[in-house]
Design a protein around this motif. Structure first.
Motif, PDB file in Angstrom:
ATOM      1  N   LEU A   1      -8.077  11.982 -14.501  1.00 58.05           N
ATOM      2  CA  LEU A   1      -7.451  13.297 -14.712  1.00 58.05           C
ATOM      3  C   LEU A   1      -6.366  13.213 -15.779  1.00 58.05           C
ATOM      4  O   LEU A   1      -6.283  14.058 -16.665  1.00 58.05           O
ATOM      5  CB  LEU A   1      -6.831  13.800 -13.409  1.00 58.05           C
ATOM      6  CG  LEU A   1      -7.661  14.726 -12.526  1.00 58.05           C
ATOM      7  CD1 LEU A   1      -6.858  15.160 -11.311  1.00 58.05           C
ATOM      8  CD2 LEU A   1      -8.113  15.954 -13.302  1.00 58.05           C
TER       9      LEU A   1
ATOM     10  N   LEU B   1       0.836  -1.198   0.000  1.00 52.94           N
ATOM     11  CA  LEU B   1       0.000   0.000   0.000  1.00 52.94           C
ATOM     12  C   LEU B   1       0.878   1.258   0.000  1.00 52.94           C
ATOM     13  O   LEU B   1       0.589   2.234  -0.700  1.00 52.94           O
ATOM     14  CB  LEU B   1      -0.922  -0.017   1.221  1.00 52.94           C
ATOM     15  CG  LEU B   1      -2.077   0.989   1.205  1.00 52.94           C
ATOM     16  CD1 LEU B   1      -3.007   0.732   0.033  1.00 52.94           C
ATOM     17  CD2 LEU B   1      -2.852   0.932   2.515  1.00 52.94           C
TER      18      LEU B   1
ATOM     19  N   GLN C   1      -9.745   3.756  -0.056  1.00 52.81           N
ATOM     20  CA  GLN C   1      -9.506   5.176  -0.296  1.00 52.81           C
ATOM     21  C   GLN C   1      -8.416   5.348  -1.376  1.00 52.81           C
ATOM     22  O   GLN C   1      -8.564   6.144  -2.301  1.00 52.81           O
ATOM     23  CB  GLN C   1      -9.046   5.809   1.016  1.00 52.81           C
ATOM     24  CG  GLN C   1      -9.364   7.289   1.136  1.00 52.81           C
ATOM     25  CD  GLN C   1      -8.867   7.845   2.467  1.00 52.81           C
ATOM     26  OE1 GLN C   1      -8.643   7.087   3.415  1.00 52.81           O
ATOM     27  NE2 GLN C   1      -8.693   9.147   2.538  1.00 52.81           N
ATOM     28  N   VAL C   2      -7.329   4.587  -1.221  1.00 49.13           N
ATOM     29  CA  VAL C   2      -6.221   4.682  -2.178  1.00 49.13           C
ATOM     30  C   VAL C   2      -6.662   4.223  -3.563  1.00 49.13           C
ATOM     31  O   VAL C   2      -6.319   4.833  -4.579  1.00 49.13           O
ATOM     32  CB  VAL C   2      -5.005   3.865  -1.682  1.00 49.13           C
ATOM     33  CG1 VAL C   2      -3.942   3.766  -2.777  1.00 49.13           C
ATOM     34  CG2 VAL C   2      -4.419   4.496  -0.436  1.00 49.13           C
ATOM     35  N   GLY C   3      -7.463   3.178  -3.590  1.00 48.46           N
ATOM     36  CA  GLY C   3      -7.966   2.676  -4.870  1.00 48.46           C
ATOM     37  C   GLY C   3      -8.803   3.716  -5.589  1.00 48.46           C
ATOM     38  O   GLY C   3      -8.695   3.906  -6.805  1.00 48.46           O
TER      39      GLY C   3
ATOM     40  N   LEU D   1      -8.603   6.998  -5.143  1.00 47.34           N
ATOM     41  CA  LEU D   1      -7.691   8.057  -5.586  1.00 47.34           C
ATOM     42  C   LEU D   1      -7.038   7.678  -6.909  1.00 47.34           C
ATOM     43  O   LEU D   1      -6.899   8.496  -7.818  1.00 47.34           O
ATOM     44  CB  LEU D   1      -6.602   8.307  -4.538  1.00 47.34           C
ATOM     45  CG  LEU D   1      -6.978   9.151  -3.329  1.00 47.34           C
ATOM     46  CD1 LEU D   1      -5.774   9.312  -2.407  1.00 47.34           C
ATOM     47  CD2 LEU D   1      -7.465  10.520  -3.776  1.00 47.34           C
ATOM     48  N   GLU D   2      -6.630   6.442  -6.991  1.00 44.86           N
ATOM     49  CA  GLU D   2      -5.958   5.949  -8.185  1.00 44.86           C
ATOM     50  C   GLU D   2      -6.856   6.116  -9.417  1.00 44.86           C
ATOM     51  O   GLU D   2      -6.421   6.558 -10.476  1.00 44.86           O
ATOM     52  CB  GLU D   2      -5.607   4.479  -8.007  1.00 44.86           C
ATOM     53  CG  GLU D   2      -4.363   4.063  -8.755  1.00 44.86           C
ATOM     54  CD  GLU D   2      -3.841   2.724  -8.246  1.00 44.86           C
ATOM     55  OE1 GLU D   2      -4.656   1.917  -7.725  1.00 44.86           O
ATOM     56  OE2 GLU D   2      -2.632   2.476  -8.360  1.00 44.86           O
TER      57      GLU D   2
ATOM     58  N   LEU E   1      -8.529   2.207   4.255  1.00 44.55           N
ATOM     59  CA  LEU E   1      -7.471   2.984   3.625  1.00 44.55           C
ATOM     60  C   LEU E   1      -7.188   2.464   2.212  1.00 44.55           C
ATOM     61  O   LEU E   1      -6.989   3.243   1.272  1.00 44.55           O
ATOM     62  CB  LEU E   1      -6.198   2.911   4.478  1.00 44.55           C
ATOM     63  CG  LEU E   1      -5.100   3.929   4.131  1.00 44.55           C
ATOM     64  CD1 LEU E   1      -5.604   5.347   4.323  1.00 44.55           C
ATOM     65  CD2 LEU E   1      -3.861   3.692   4.983  1.00 44.55           C
ATOM     66  N   GLU E   2      -7.201   1.149   2.087  1.00 48.21           N
ATOM     67  CA  GLU E   2      -6.974   0.557   0.764  1.00 48.21           C
ATOM     68  C   GLU E   2      -8.021   1.028  -0.238  1.00 48.21           C
ATOM     69  O   GLU E   2      -7.720   1.357  -1.373  1.00 48.21           O
ATOM     70  CB  GLU E   2      -7.014  -0.976   0.857  1.00 48.21           C
ATOM     71  CG  GLU E   2      -5.681  -1.588   1.262  1.00 48.21           C
ATOM     72  CD  GLU E   2      -5.830  -3.068   1.578  1.00 48.21           C
ATOM     73  OE1 GLU E   2      -6.623  -3.750   0.900  1.00 48.21           O
ATOM     74  OE2 GLU E   2      -5.155  -3.521   2.518  1.00 48.21           O
TER      75      GLU E   2
ATOM     76  N   GLN F   1      -9.433   8.205  -9.805  1.00 45.86           N
ATOM     77  CA  GLN F   1      -9.636   9.626 -10.118  1.00 45.86           C
ATOM     78  C   GLN F   1      -8.412  10.220 -10.805  1.00 45.86           C
ATOM     79  O   GLN F   1      -8.521  11.028 -11.723  1.00 45.86           O
ATOM     80  CB  GLN F   1      -9.938  10.398  -8.826  1.00 45.86           C
ATOM     81  CG  GLN F   1     -11.277  10.017  -8.210  1.00 45.86           C
ATOM     82  CD  GLN F   1     -11.517  10.738  -6.894  1.00 45.86           C
ATOM     83  OE1 GLN F   1     -10.608  10.921  -6.091  1.00 45.86           O
ATOM     84  NE2 GLN F   1     -12.752  11.152  -6.673  1.00 45.86           N
ATOM     85  N   LEU F   2      -7.246   9.789 -10.351  1.00 42.78           N
ATOM     86  CA  LEU F   2      -5.998  10.278 -10.943  1.00 42.78           C
ATOM     87  C   LEU F   2      -5.891   9.844 -12.406  1.00 42.78           C
ATOM     88  O   LEU F   2      -5.525  10.632 -13.283  1.00 42.78           O
ATOM     89  CB  LEU F   2      -4.807   9.739 -10.145  1.00 42.78           C
ATOM     90  CG  LEU F   2      -3.465  10.420 -10.405  1.00 42.78           C
ATOM     91  CD1 LEU F   2      -3.452  11.812  -9.807  1.00 42.78           C
ATOM     92  CD2 LEU F   2      -2.316   9.610  -9.802  1.00 42.78           C
TER      93      LEU F   2
ATOM     94  N   LEU G   1      -5.672  16.299  -5.063  1.00 43.42           N
ATOM     95  CA  LEU G   1      -6.401  15.785  -6.220  1.00 43.42           C
ATOM     96  C   LEU G   1      -7.684  16.578  -6.440  1.00 43.42           C
ATOM     97  O   LEU G   1      -8.028  16.944  -7.568  1.00 43.42           O
ATOM     98  CB  LEU G   1      -6.721  14.302  -6.010  1.00 43.42           C
ATOM     99  CG  LEU G   1      -7.153  13.526  -7.238  1.00 43.42           C
ATOM    100  CD1 LEU G   1      -5.986  13.313  -8.176  1.00 43.42           C
ATOM    101  CD2 LEU G   1      -7.732  12.158  -6.849  1.00 43.42           C
TER     102      LEU G   1
ATOM    103  N   LEU H   1       1.284   7.145  -6.496  1.00 44.87           N
ATOM    104  CA  LEU H   1       0.221   8.137  -6.701  1.00 44.87           C
ATOM    105  C   LEU H   1       0.776   9.545  -6.490  1.00 44.87           C
ATOM    106  O   LEU H   1       0.467  10.466  -7.251  1.00 44.87           O
ATOM    107  CB  LEU H   1      -0.932   7.899  -5.716  1.00 44.87           C
ATOM    108  CG  LEU H   1      -1.937   6.805  -6.066  1.00 44.87           C
ATOM    109  CD1 LEU H   1      -3.015   6.729  -5.004  1.00 44.87           C
ATOM    110  CD2 LEU H   1      -2.572   7.100  -7.415  1.00 44.87           C
TER     111      LEU H   1
ATOM    112  N   MET I   1      -9.751  -1.367   9.358  1.00 46.79           N
ATOM    113  CA  MET I   1      -9.041  -0.089   9.251  1.00 46.79           C
ATOM    114  C   MET I   1      -8.168  -0.052   7.987  1.00 46.79           C
ATOM    115  O   MET I   1      -8.230   0.871   7.191  1.00 46.79           O
ATOM    116  CB  MET I   1      -8.179   0.095  10.516  1.00 46.79           C
ATOM    117  CG  MET I   1      -7.426   1.420  10.532  1.00 46.79           C
ATOM    118  SD  MET I   1      -8.547   2.857  10.515  1.00 46.79           S
ATOM    119  CE  MET I   1      -7.544   4.028   9.615  1.00 46.79           C
ATOM    120  N   ALA I   2      -7.389  -1.097   7.830  1.00 47.56           N
ATOM    121  CA  ALA I   2      -6.486  -1.154   6.676  1.00 47.56           C
ATOM    122  C   ALA I   2      -7.275  -1.175   5.373  1.00 47.56           C
ATOM    123  O   ALA I   2      -6.924  -0.505   4.407  1.00 47.56           O
ATOM    124  CB  ALA I   2      -5.578  -2.373   6.761  1.00 47.56           C
TER     125      ALA I   2
END
Lengths: 182, 182, 182
Positions: free
Chosen positions: C19, A5, C8-10, C12-13, C5-6, C15-16, B16, A12, C1-2
């Motif tokens: 863009l 992660l 969330q990161v996915g 973001l990826e 976050l995973e 959306q990036l 972002l 990113l 919890m983990a």
């Protein structure tokens, strides 16, 4: 698991930075090619309007546009015949510009200037002064200066007047959200 | 360890969002400055083409361009002398426009119109109707209206015709992927 | 919890990536509408300058601009009367272009060409050759070809000359950091 992660997030971050770096700024870039009163008025209205909205503004005067930036009170010596000819045929300074249409031996141009005064629209000379105050950046195409035989000492007094090439224009334009050719 | 990564991800998220917010839309913005038939045709072909591709289209008519948006069937009263003069000299509506070149006392313009008919290219009047149907947005420069003494009641019927200033244009253009000055 | 976050990161990826996909390329797109020598010179100087800086360059020749891309050594048969008329009235190839101002029955145009030679500025013909070498892409508006009755066999020899519609132009322009209408 955690390191995977972390790597993902690190990647990113890099991509995001790259995107941010290549993003266009809140900047306006205009090529002022035309030497017509009406078109230059449009360019200056857009330019000062953009500065009033806090955008950076970079004007790039080229070809006929450069003639307008000559100061009619200055007369440099040592020009060759062709340069003197060109200098004589082109308008010297903003007060000598004509309309692109309806000029009618100057009558249309006078009418427009009269109307602008009556309707409280700033004259081109006032707009140039405002542009200087607001920090509109004026760049002049070096190749046009050479071609038309203009000398730096005959150009108007304007803060930080720069003489640049097409590469400099392209770099600015690529950084700008808005690009126009007028 | 985990919280550090969480903070990092939170920061990325913020950056972002900022990038997304400042991104230019799938939108076309054109300043229609010219009053020439050929140039306005080009503007309308690009504008309707963009709408057909589902882009938002914002036209900003200024200077000579505004004259074309007058309706020749409407004659407002109460204009002063200068406004009447200007109104008289400028083309009233799209059918009176001329080519920027090869007009030859109207012959070139007629030839082009004939050719357009023969080759099944829509006339400017048809294009304006299509633009209205497709939702091409037309904004008119308020300062040009004032300068030329045009009144709102003499403009063409078009859905949601708006009268705006240069600030409104710049905001639209900054939001647009493509900006042109025609 | 983990896993939160995973996720969330996915997100973001994703959306990036979106863009990145919608980002404008280091590309210049110019509509060459004008048929004036001075304006086409400006377009070619900007275009070759951009290629020298490694930008992609897509020119879209339309209306008067298309006439310049005819080869004066080629004379296609089988044109109808109107097409022959138009073909006769328009400049055939780059050497016949005139200045938009100060043409003065050709004297101004000759003067400029003389000055360009003297100051070592490449002629339009040389610039076209350089553009071809550098890989400036030339697209021609199909509708203009039809309207003016030009045939593909009378156009200049240029690598990968393409005949396209307004949709193709808009797609290219939307992908370009810099868009101009000249």
């Amino acid at each position: 698991m955690a390191t995977e992660l972390e790597n993902q997030v690190g990647l990113l971050e890099k991509q995001l930075k790259k995107l941010q770096a290549s993003q266009q700024k809140d900047q306006l870039s205009i090529v002022v090619f035309s030497g017509d009163l009406d078109k230059i008025l449009a360019a200056m209205i857009i330019a000062t309007g953009a500065r009033a909205m806090d955008m950076e503004v970079k004007l790039f005067f080229t070809f006929w546009g450069t003639a307008m930036l000559r100061d009619k009170k200055k007369s440099p010596k040592g020009k060759d015949f062709m340069s003197r000819m060109f200098g004589f045929m082109l308008p010297k300074g903003s007060t000598q510009l004509k309309l692109s249409k309806l000029n009618m031996c100057g009558m249309g141009t006078s009418m427009l200037k009269g109307l602008m005064k009556k309707k409280n629209v700033a004259s081109l000379e006032e707009m140039l002064a405002t542009a200087a105050e607001l920090g509109v950046e004026i760049n002049i195409c070096q190749m046009s200066m050479d071609l038309m035989g203009f000398k730096k000492e005959e150009m108007i007094d304007y803060p930080n007047l720069k003489y640049v090439g097409v590469g400099s224009y392209l770099a600015d334009a690529g950084d700008s959200k808005i690009q126009l050719f007028i």
